[in-house]
Scaffold this active site. Sequence first.
Site: not given
Length: 613
Positions: A23, A28, A204, A438, A76
């Site tokens: 959905k 729509r 839904k 380092d 949609e």
Amino acid sequence: MRPMLPTLTFSPPMGDEWVYETKYDGFRAFLYLDEKIALMSRNGNSLLSSFPEVNRFVHTYRSAFASLLPVILDGEITILVNEFKSDFSKVQKRARLKIREKIKEAVEQFPATFLAFDVLSWQGKNMMEKPYEERKKLLRSFIQTFCNEEMPNVRQDPFVQYVPYENNYFDLWKKVTDAGGEGIVAKHRKSAWVEGRRSDRWLKVKNWKKVNAFITAFDKKNEYFHIGVYDESGLIRTIGLFKNGLTGQEREILRKAVKENAQKEDDRFLYIAPGICVELFYLDWYEHKLREPYFSKFLFETSPRTCTFQQLIDNHPPYSVTITHPEKRLWSGQRKTKKDYLDYLTNIYPYMAPFLKNRPLTVIRYPHGIFGEGFFQKNCPDYAPDFVETYEEDGIRFILCNHFNTFIWLGNQLAIEFHIPFRTIERKNPSEIVIDLDPPTKAEFPLAKEAAMIIKEDIMDKLGLTAFIKVSGKRGLQLYIPLSTECSFTWEETRMFTKFIADYLVAKDENRFTTERLKINRGNRLYIDYVQHGPGKTIIAPFSVRGNEQATVATPIFWKELYGPLEPDGFSMSQVLNRLSNKGNPFETYFQVKNEEPFKEIVSFFKRNRPLF
């Protein structure tokens, strides 16, 4: 034509007769394709002017599906965030535009997609009474005339795309919820399409969010209950109104409680002090109110003081990227979750962004957190969202982390370490000089501090160069010398200088400092890594978290901090944010520093006295 609508359920139907569709949260609409085209809203309004993409779609693909016309599609209108989620706010903003130029700009910025999930007319024949599965096959065959993709794509091309279904509810539900989608529609395989009906053959299931709130007022006219929460300053902030979800009995109980405890009443409203708390479902936070609030339950034991606006902030972080598994723990030695990490990225972005901008990025990702193996990633993956910028070089499609959403998307991908080259894409030559100090172990960290102080006092200060320094987040220090963008120094020129610094330290004390690349030959000496500064090399970005158990950060520091206690591990994420808030940013002036004139003189001296490497 009025749409067929699904009925809300909290218990999705199971069984072989049901299938499941994503959905999408959009508008729509019905798409009519014939000699003339129409795009109509559920209320019968034309949407053609707001979404002119349909005209381009028909112009491009009409010859492919002409033999199937006339066709009516149900679907949609969306602006996709991912395959399972649409941005409703962008769709609504698009629909509100009326000025042609604004619409044209919006089409380029936020192109829309019509996601078709049903076909109502096929070659002019009414298909509404046909079973769902039969209609779905026709729809698929129509889409396949111009698009072979099985899933919607976020490229928004073509404008009309297909919404597939799945047979397994739980498989689809996981995909939808992981992507932050709206929910699922369960459809009966043999269901007809019934105009204007809310059907129990379409059900839904929504991907609800939850919030606790208190009642602030009751509207006597429409029977809506107004709700609020406390904001961070302790003031009441209204967040919307609701009545859906209440049974008749619950509505009567609530109305009676408000009336009995009302502090004030006018012609329309009963007003009440915070005291009655409820849990609400809702879809989204949009335009300063809850979208589709739905009553869940009364919270009789809950204090109104726990109903805060922070809940909504937690549900809706300040980015549009969909976050998956925010509760996931990333460090075994820390109680830090993915959400904690993303919160750090959200806050650190303004400080880190200038160092990432337009630099080909390498990240180290830890898909399972620091519990599992990490791996380097240079190539941008195919599934990256469209907003992710890339830059191709030497056959590698690098990510350019130029925007906040890209940064957060990388964080959601569990990119923990951000490594950057010493240049931007605008130039082939270095943007800065960086020297890595380092020590062999954390126990020798004082050697890195001493070397940095020597470089600062004996070289930087005396030559008039401005330098910056950060802890690496592991055990060492990294010294930065910004270079002017207006004067392009070459890698060879910068290498002369980095080698000079390394040689100077070794000459000062060869028993403590070395340029020996093989670790086995260094002993307990500090390694001055000047070779690392070169084309194609990278270094950990300032403010990046490191992939270690302590979740330490490669943190910029002030020079004066070298002269006091300083931990080799650096600082935690929360400590870094506190430092920025209380002490300021040690790299604040980094991009204003030029170093052009003094470095020109240095390069000139080396060219006169030393060969180029």
